[in-house]
Design a protein around this motif. Sequence first.
Motif, PDB file in Angstrom:
ATOM      1  N   TYR A   1       9.188   6.399  -1.007  1.00 57.43           N
ATOM      2  CA  TYR A   1      10.659   6.678  -0.708  1.00 57.43           C
ATOM      3  C   TYR A   1      11.506   5.495  -1.034  1.00 57.43           C
ATOM      4  N   SER A   2      12.273   5.549  -1.725  1.00 62.55           N
ATOM      5  CA  SER A   2      13.232   4.440  -2.151  1.00 62.55           C
ATOM      6  C   SER A   2      14.159   3.856  -1.259  1.00 62.55           C
ATOM      7  N   GLY A   3      14.275   4.615  -0.122  1.00 61.13           N
ATOM      8  CA  GLY A   3      15.610   4.103   0.796  1.00 61.13           C
ATOM      9  C   GLY A   3      14.865   3.347   1.928  1.00 61.13           C
TER      10      GLY A   3
ATOM     11  N   ASN B   1       5.356  -2.200   6.101  1.00 61.12           N
ATOM     12  CA  ASN B   1       5.507  -3.322   5.235  1.00 61.12           C
ATOM     13  C   ASN B   1       5.971  -2.475   4.165  1.00 61.12           C
ATOM     14  N   LYS B   2       7.386  -2.826   3.724  1.00 62.19           N
ATOM     15  CA  LYS B   2       8.154  -2.310   2.903  1.00 62.19           C
ATOM     16  C   LYS B   2       7.587  -2.559   1.476  1.00 62.19           C
ATOM     17  N   GLY B   3       7.345  -3.970   1.338  1.00 57.41           N
ATOM     18  CA  GLY B   3       6.630  -4.369   0.039  1.00 57.41           C
ATOM     19  C   GLY B   3       5.528  -3.393  -0.462  1.00 57.41           C
ATOM     20  N   GLU B   4       4.514  -3.269   0.272  1.00 58.43           N
ATOM     21  CA  GLU B   4       3.519  -2.438  -0.016  1.00 58.43           C
ATOM     22  C   GLU B   4       3.649  -0.770   0.313  1.00 58.43           C
ATOM     23  N   THR B   5       4.685  -0.642   0.850  1.00 56.41           N
ATOM     24  CA  THR B   5       5.215   0.647   1.346  1.00 56.41           C
ATOM     25  C   THR B   5       4.113   1.510   2.327  1.00 56.41           C
TER      26      THR B   5
END
Lengths: 110, 115
Positions: A27-29, A64-68
Amino acid sequence: AQRVTQPEKLLSVFKGAPVELKCNYSYSGSPELFWYVQYSRQRLQLLLRHISRESIKGFTADLNKGETSFHLKKPFAQEEDSAMYYCALSLTGGGNKLTFGTGTQLKVEL
Amino acid sequence: DVKVTQSSRYLVKRTGEKVFLECVQDMDHENMFWYRQDPGLGLRLIYFSYDVKMKEKGDIPEGYSVSREKKERFSLILESASTNQTSMYLCASSSPIRPARGGYTFGSGTRLTVV
Protein backbone atom coordinates in the motif's frame (compact mmCIF):
# COMPACT_ATOMS: atom_id res chain seq x y z
CA ALA A 1 -5.19 -2.34 -4.52
CA GLN A 2 -3.95 -3.05 -1.05
CA ARG A 3 -2.73 -6.52 -0.19
CA VAL A 4 -1.60 -8.36 2.93
CA THR A 5 0.74 -11.33 2.59
CA GLN A 6 1.38 -13.95 5.22
CA PRO A 7 3.85 -16.32 3.59
CA GLU A 8 3.56 -19.17 6.08
CA LYS A 9 0.40 -21.27 6.31
CA LEU A 10 1.80 -23.20 9.25
CA LEU A 11 4.50 -22.36 11.74
CA SER A 12 5.57 -24.98 14.24
CA VAL A 13 7.84 -24.11 17.18
CA PHE A 14 8.78 -25.69 20.46
CA LYS A 15 7.63 -24.30 23.76
CA GLY A 16 10.06 -21.66 24.97
CA ALA A 17 11.39 -20.92 21.48
CA PRO A 18 11.04 -17.49 19.89
CA VAL A 19 8.16 -16.89 17.52
CA GLU A 20 7.98 -14.65 14.49
CA LEU A 21 4.88 -14.57 12.32
CA LYS A 22 5.55 -12.69 9.12
CA CYS A 23 3.29 -10.11 7.55
CA ASN A 24 4.00 -7.93 4.55
CA TYR A 25 1.67 -5.42 2.99
CA SER A 26 1.44 -3.46 -0.20
CA TYR A 27 0.00 0.00 0.00
CA SER A 28 1.49 3.32 -0.99
CA GLY A 29 -0.17 5.41 1.70
CA SER A 30 -0.14 5.30 5.48
CA PRO A 31 -1.85 2.13 6.61
CA GLU A 32 -2.98 1.00 10.01
CA LEU A 33 -1.94 -2.56 10.78
CA PHE A 34 -3.49 -5.10 13.12
CA TRP A 35 -3.03 -8.65 14.29
CA TYR A 36 -6.09 -10.80 14.99
CA VAL A 37 -6.06 -14.23 16.62
CA GLN A 38 -8.48 -17.13 16.62
CA TYR A 39 -8.02 -19.80 19.26
CA SER A 40 -9.61 -23.19 18.77
CA ARG A 41 -13.40 -23.01 19.02
CA GLN A 42 -13.31 -19.30 19.83
CA ARG A 43 -14.18 -16.14 17.99
CA LEU A 44 -11.71 -14.15 16.01
CA GLN A 45 -10.44 -11.35 18.22
CA LEU A 46 -8.13 -8.37 18.05
CA LEU A 47 -4.67 -9.09 19.44
CA LEU A 48 -2.91 -5.78 18.87
CA ARG A 49 -2.71 -2.73 16.63
CA HIS A 50 0.40 -0.86 15.60
CA ILE A 51 -0.79 2.59 16.66
CA SER A 52 -1.04 1.42 20.26
CA ARG A 53 2.55 0.18 20.41
CA GLU A 54 1.42 -2.30 23.00
CA SER A 55 2.46 -5.76 24.10
CA ILE A 56 -0.37 -8.22 24.48
CA LYS A 57 0.18 -11.70 25.92
CA GLY A 58 3.89 -11.15 25.36
CA PHE A 59 3.44 -10.42 21.65
CA THR A 60 4.75 -7.28 19.97
CA ALA A 61 4.72 -6.04 16.41
CA ASP A 62 6.58 -3.15 14.87
CA LEU A 63 5.52 -1.43 11.70
CA ASN A 64 8.46 -1.16 9.31
CA LYS A 65 7.40 1.15 6.52
CA GLY A 66 10.68 0.72 4.64
CA GLU A 67 10.19 -3.03 4.40
CA THR A 68 6.37 -2.77 4.41
CA SER A 69 6.25 -5.36 7.15
CA PHE A 70 4.42 -5.86 10.43
CA HIS A 71 5.82 -9.07 11.85
CA LEU A 72 4.42 -10.47 15.10
CA LYS A 73 7.00 -11.57 17.63
CA LYS A 74 7.17 -13.28 20.99
CA PRO A 75 10.42 -14.21 22.70
CA PHE A 76 9.22 -17.41 24.36
CA ALA A 77 6.33 -19.40 22.92
CA GLN A 78 3.74 -20.92 25.23
CA GLU A 79 1.43 -23.83 24.50
CA GLU A 80 -1.59 -21.53 24.80
CA ASP A 81 -0.28 -19.44 21.90
CA SER A 82 -1.31 -22.16 19.47
CA ALA A 83 -3.91 -20.51 17.25
CA MET A 84 -4.59 -19.02 13.82
CA TYR A 85 -3.16 -15.55 13.40
CA TYR A 86 -4.31 -13.03 10.82
CA CYS A 87 -2.59 -9.81 9.85
CA ALA A 88 -4.92 -7.04 8.67
CA LEU A 89 -4.61 -3.61 7.10
CA SER A 90 -6.90 -0.62 7.26
CA LEU A 91 -6.41 2.23 4.83
CA THR A 92 -6.14 5.82 5.93
CA GLY A 93 -9.50 7.24 5.00
CA GLY A 94 -10.59 3.75 4.08
CA GLY A 95 -13.55 3.95 6.34
CA ASN A 96 -12.44 1.31 8.77
CA LYS A 97 -12.56 -1.50 6.21
CA LEU A 98 -9.99 -4.21 6.93
CA THR A 99 -8.11 -6.32 4.40
CA PHE A 100 -6.92 -9.59 5.92
CA GLY A 101 -4.06 -11.89 5.04
CA THR A 102 -4.54 -15.60 4.51
CA GLY A 103 -3.50 -16.44 8.06
CA THR A 104 -0.76 -18.44 9.75
CA GLN A 105 -1.51 -21.41 11.96
CA LEU A 106 0.90 -21.38 14.90
CA LYS A 107 1.49 -24.69 16.61
CA VAL A 108 3.53 -24.72 19.80
CA GLU A 109 4.87 -28.16 20.58
CA LEU A 110 5.93 -29.38 23.98
CA ASP B 1 -21.29 -10.91 27.49
CA VAL B 2 -21.98 -11.74 23.87
CA LYS B 3 -21.86 -8.55 21.81
CA VAL B 4 -22.17 -9.76 18.22
CA THR B 5 -24.66 -12.54 17.75
CA GLN B 6 -25.10 -14.62 14.62
CA SER B 7 -28.41 -16.39 14.63
CA SER B 8 -27.23 -19.79 13.45
CA ARG B 9 -24.04 -21.70 14.15
CA TYR B 10 -24.63 -24.33 11.45
CA LEU B 11 -26.87 -24.26 8.40
CA VAL B 12 -27.44 -26.77 5.63
CA LYS B 13 -29.27 -25.50 2.56
CA ARG B 14 -30.06 -26.83 -0.88
CA THR B 15 -28.74 -25.40 -4.12
CA GLY B 16 -30.99 -22.64 -5.37
CA GLU B 17 -32.49 -21.77 -1.99
CA LYS B 18 -32.60 -18.20 -0.75
CA VAL B 19 -30.60 -18.04 2.47
CA PHE B 20 -30.67 -15.41 5.19
CA LEU B 21 -27.84 -14.99 7.68
CA GLU B 22 -28.62 -12.68 10.56
CA CYS B 23 -26.27 -10.66 12.71
CA VAL B 24 -27.11 -8.46 15.68
CA GLN B 25 -24.78 -6.28 17.76
CA ASP B 26 -25.50 -4.53 21.03
CA MET B 27 -22.61 -2.05 21.10
CA ASP B 28 -24.31 0.72 19.12
CA HIS B 29 -21.62 0.43 16.43
CA GLU B 30 -22.09 2.27 13.16
CA ASN B 31 -19.99 -0.10 11.08
CA MET B 32 -20.91 -3.69 10.32
CA PHE B 33 -19.25 -6.20 8.02
CA TRP B 34 -19.76 -9.60 6.48
CA TYR B 35 -16.75 -11.77 5.65
CA ARG B 36 -16.37 -15.33 4.52
CA GLN B 37 -13.53 -17.39 5.91
CA ASP B 38 -12.02 -20.19 3.84
CA PRO B 39 -8.88 -22.24 4.52
CA GLY B 40 -5.93 -20.88 2.62
CA LEU B 41 -7.86 -17.78 1.54
CA GLY B 42 -8.24 -16.01 4.86
CA LEU B 43 -11.10 -13.58 5.36
CA ARG B 44 -12.65 -11.93 2.34
CA LEU B 45 -15.01 -9.01 2.61
CA ILE B 46 -18.44 -9.52 1.08
CA TYR B 47 -20.37 -6.38 2.06
CA PHE B 48 -20.20 -3.69 4.68
CA SER B 49 -22.34 -0.90 6.03
CA TYR B 50 -21.53 2.39 7.70
CA ASP B 51 -25.06 3.32 8.63
CA VAL B 52 -28.67 2.27 8.55
CA LYS B 53 -29.92 1.59 5.03
CA MET B 54 -26.43 2.10 3.71
CA LYS B 55 -24.36 -0.67 2.10
CA GLU B 56 -21.21 -1.00 0.07
CA LYS B 57 -19.75 -3.88 -1.87
CA GLY B 58 -16.66 -5.55 -0.61
CA ASP B 59 -14.23 -7.66 -2.59
CA ILE B 60 -16.52 -10.61 -3.40
CA PRO B 61 -20.15 -9.38 -3.48
CA GLU B 62 -21.33 -11.55 -6.39
CA GLY B 63 -24.21 -13.78 -5.41
CA TYR B 64 -24.86 -11.90 -2.18
CA SER B 65 -26.91 -8.97 -0.99
CA VAL B 66 -27.38 -7.32 2.40
CA SER B 67 -29.96 -5.44 4.38
CA ARG B 68 -29.57 -2.99 7.22
CA GLU B 69 -32.93 -1.68 8.33
CA LYS B 70 -31.86 -1.08 11.93
CA LYS B 71 -28.51 0.00 13.34
CA GLU B 72 -28.03 -3.16 15.35
CA ARG B 73 -28.93 -5.68 12.65
CA PHE B 74 -27.08 -6.56 9.44
CA SER B 75 -28.38 -9.39 7.30
CA LEU B 76 -26.56 -11.27 4.57
CA ILE B 77 -28.69 -12.78 1.82
CA LEU B 78 -27.68 -15.47 -0.62
CA GLU B 79 -30.12 -14.95 -3.46
CA SER B 80 -29.73 -18.45 -4.90
CA ALA B 81 -27.35 -20.60 -2.92
CA SER B 82 -24.66 -22.49 -4.79
CA THR B 83 -22.17 -25.09 -3.63
CA ASN B 84 -19.27 -22.66 -3.98
CA GLN B 85 -20.88 -20.57 -1.25
CA THR B 86 -20.25 -23.32 1.27
CA SER B 87 -18.12 -21.51 3.83
CA MET B 88 -17.80 -20.02 7.29
CA TYR B 89 -19.48 -16.60 7.40
CA LEU B 90 -18.32 -14.05 9.94
CA CYS B 91 -20.12 -10.91 10.96
CA ALA B 92 -18.26 -8.07 12.67
CA SER B 93 -18.95 -4.60 13.96
CA SER B 94 -16.77 -1.66 14.90
CA SER B 95 -16.83 1.96 15.87
CA PRO B 96 -15.43 4.37 13.29
CA ILE B 97 -13.87 6.56 15.96
CA ARG B 98 -10.22 6.31 16.99
CA PRO B 99 -8.75 4.58 18.87
CA ALA B 100 -11.39 1.91 18.43
CA ARG B 101 -11.43 2.01 14.64
CA GLY B 102 -10.05 -1.15 13.12
CA GLY B 103 -10.91 -3.02 16.28
CA TYR B 104 -13.58 -5.38 15.08
CA THR B 105 -15.79 -7.42 17.36
CA PHE B 106 -16.64 -10.67 15.60
CA GLY B 107 -19.55 -13.02 15.93
CA SER B 108 -19.01 -16.72 16.43
CA GLY B 109 -19.66 -17.46 12.78
CA THR B 110 -22.18 -19.41 10.74
CA ARG B 111 -20.94 -22.49 8.95
CA LEU B 112 -23.07 -22.81 5.86
CA THR B 113 -23.12 -25.97 3.78
CA VAL B 114 -24.90 -25.88 0.42
CA VAL B 115 -25.77 -29.30 -0.95
